[in-house]
Design an enzyme around this catalytic site. Sequence first.
Site, mmCIF file in Angstrom:
data_model
loop_
_atom_site.group_PDB
_atom_site.id
_atom_site.type_symbol
_atom_site.label_atom_id
_atom_site.label_comp_id
_atom_site.label_asym_id
_atom_site.label_seq_id
_atom_site.Cartn_x
_atom_site.Cartn_y
_atom_site.Cartn_z
ATOM 1 C CD GLU A 200 0.017 -7.736 -11.806
ATOM 2 O OE1 GLU A 200 0.480 -6.471 -11.631
ATOM 3 O OE2 GLU A 200 -0.783 -8.062 -11.009
ATOM 4 C CG HIS A 235 3.000 2.984 -5.340
ATOM 5 N ND1 HIS A 235 2.890 3.188 -6.604
ATOM 6 C CD2 HIS A 235 4.307 2.578 -5.167
ATOM 7 C CE1 HIS A 235 3.721 2.467 -7.217
ATOM 8 N NE2 HIS A 235 4.696 2.118 -6.451
ATOM 9 N NE ARG A 297 -8.632 -0.316 3.622
ATOM 10 C CZ ARG A 297 -8.319 0.722 2.428
ATOM 11 N NH1 ARG A 297 -8.963 1.740 2.438
ATOM 12 N NH2 ARG A 297 -7.277 0.340 1.864
HETATM 13 P P1 ADP Z 1 -0.129 -2.861 -2.790
HETATM 14 O O1 ADP Z 1 -0.851 -3.879 -2.178
HETATM 15 O O2 ADP Z 1 1.325 -2.785 -2.407
HETATM 16 O O3 ADP Z 1 -0.774 -1.437 -2.813
HETATM 17 P P2 ADP Z 1 -0.672 -2.866 -5.579
HETATM 18 O O4 ADP Z 1 -0.458 -4.165 -6.255
HETATM 19 O O5 ADP Z 1 -2.084 -2.467 -5.275
HETATM 20 O O6 ADP Z 1 0.088 -2.844 -4.332
HETATM 21 O O7 ADP Z 1 -0.081 -1.879 -6.299
HETATM 22 C C1 ADP Z 1 0.493 -0.727 -5.956
HETATM 23 C C2 ADP Z 1 0.555 0.581 -6.843
HETATM 24 O O8 ADP Z 1 1.567 0.007 -7.952
HETATM 25 C C3 ADP Z 1 -0.782 0.597 -8.054
HETATM 26 O O9 ADP Z 1 -1.258 1.666 -7.501
HETATM 27 C C4 ADP Z 1 0.298 1.177 -9.293
HETATM 28 O O10 ADP Z 1 0.348 2.538 -9.347
HETATM 29 C C5 ADP Z 1 1.317 0.423 -9.228
HETATM 30 N N1 ADP Z 1 1.329 -0.930 -10.094
HETATM 31 C C6 ADP Z 1 0.752 -2.086 -9.523
HETATM 32 N N2 ADP Z 1 0.622 -3.088 -10.449
HETATM 33 C C7 ADP Z 1 1.305 -2.332 -11.842
HETATM 34 C C8 ADP Z 1 1.524 -2.904 -12.992
HETATM 35 N N3 ADP Z 1 1.079 -4.160 -13.340
HETATM 36 N N4 ADP Z 1 1.977 -1.931 -13.795
HETATM 37 C C9 ADP Z 1 2.341 -0.874 -13.460
HETATM 38 N N5 ADP Z 1 2.127 -0.328 -12.179
HETATM 39 C C10 ADP Z 1 1.580 -1.078 -11.382
#
Ligand code: ADP
Length: 634
Positions: A200, A235, A297
């Site tokens: 990403e 996070h 959820r």
């Molecule tokens: P998980 O399933 O481990 O929680 P996520 O995909 O929800 O992973 O991402 C966790 C955190 O990482 C998000 O809340 C955000 O703060 C950060 N994050 C995720 N994707 C991006 C991105 N493309 N660019 C910047 N930060 C990101």
Amino acid sequence: MFKKILIANRGEIACRIIETCRKMGVVTVAVYSDADARARHVRMADEAVHIGASPSSKSYLRGEVILKAAKDSGAEAIHPGYGFLSENAAFSDACAKAGITFIGPSADSIRAMGLKDRAKDIMEAAGVPIVPGYKGEDQDLKTLAAEAKKIGYPVLIKAVAGGGGKGMRLVEDAKDFADLLANCQREGLASFGNAHVLLEKYITKPRHIEVQVFGDNHGHVVHLFERDCSLQRRHQKVVEEAPAPNISDKMRKSIGDAAVKAAKAINYSGAGTIEFIVDVSNGDANAPFYFMEMNTRLQVEHPVTEMITEQDLVEWQLRVASGEKLPLAQKDIAINGHAFEVRLYAEDPAQNFMPQTGRVTHFSNDALNDQMRVDTGIEAGDSVTAFYDPMIAKLITHGQTRDEAAKAMRSMLEGLNICGLNTNQEFLHNIFVHPDFLDAQLDTGFIPRHEDALIPDHYGRPSEGDLKILHTYLMQGADEGQNDIWGAHDNWRMCGDVYRKFTLNCRGETYNLHTNSDKNFVPEYASIIKHDRTITLFNNGRVIRAELPDYNSDGAGDTSGRITASMPGRIVSVMAKKGDVVEKDQPLLIMESMKVEITIRAGCGGTIEDLPIAVNDQVSDGALLVQITAEDAA
Ligand code: ADP
């Protein structure tokens, strides 16, 4: 409506669900582990069933035992809360097979959102914006590196099966790509059994905005507006609010519509949350937003939505699961005012947020009014153990405006008196007096960026004014009935004034209180609670925990050379060995406890006399980790 349900959870969320059940006349069955035998959720429920030993894997995660408890107690449905079994598709399936309603989405909906690449495919097909990137089958290094270049650095590599912030790598430079990719694939395989990754574009200034959605089994889906959860630490959400400030009406509508589209794409039923990442590098009002993930959820932060929509989301869950239609149509759901939630944790921000365990000896709030709500699984006398999440309570406020709700949160934090262990109360208060926060300048970098203001050097330590307050308090006879302890103390009259010396220990330092009592000194609003030898001072949002010395002990003096485990945990790494000469604050070992890695440092300089642990050892609360003979003592 159900007559009886089982709640497959613990802590505040179990209590929260029981409250709604009581209101609706639904009988509740709680489940509990050994550690929770006398927990608040057990005390509140109509019935309770013991399901195993204290670790979650031996109790709250045992689907088959919980299902049996539901059948045996005659419960028609199971509410999983959040965490534990709430997003476990196999458990949802098992409930269906056993003829017990799972209060949550179908196993298919859970599975559809389980893998990040699959979820993005579904959203893309439904017309929901997704973060630009690569999510193809081809996992060849060459292909991935070329795709990363196309996206443009910085790039984020995500294990498709990852979760909880694990299985993600930020790559800032092409030269590091291959290494970090291998790293991420290894973690994906080790932690989630799946090495597949996606790429990403890394958003450098993001806000986390999520939308509460609700579906029923009659094809209806609505949203209940958005929440901003940008204030995060590693996070983990710390402060949540609704609605999201500084977004235009147009953006509010399009993000809500996108969330409904996303839920419809998987025939969603029940409460869900669509999380979006919002790129605010060019301003807030109409910032581009992208689907990040769906949580199938009820979320921890659902109360802020309840406060602004005046709805009870647990009631909605029960109605929908029992086959009723959604209580309201989209046009009947409106925003009233603004709400905040903070997560009060048993942790010490001044020690890198180390989780704390122990008994809560006092828990009250004399600022409470009808703008405020407390969701908790703990009362005075209960303990926070190392087995579960160290959250003590969620503090929630409502106001007609953001300012009003923030002011209410500030008073709530100032009125909160909790004793027995360190909490993040003062850290939360520092957020609610920070000008940038009050000005709604939000992005996920807020907490790390303002760490110096949120955790200043004097965090948790007494100021001159605090020492005066404490002295005044002790002078007023706080020692009544404990004359044995005070027998050793100076006590004489000088120039007609009572003059007494007191000593207090706070965060490894000794403070001598020996000023003449200052009759003109008028403290600001402050309260003090004393329990045994621990004195906790609450002064305008600041919290000082100090210990009166134990005059009955042998006065062994400095104990900084003896380091013991303050909670159970596992030794991850050991950087020193017996015989080493170490300096004060030198890192000696790393211990993992409650999912947090804690670096243990030398409390004083000297020679390591004993170090009775090794990597991978499990240590119990109070176990000796390191014994140092201090330089000057040697
Ligand atoms: P998980 O399933 O481990 O929680 P996520 O995909 O929800 O992973 O991402 C966790 C955190 O990482 C998000 O809340 C955000 O703060 C950060 N994050 C995720 N994707 C991006 C991105 N493309 N660019 C910047 N930060 C990101």
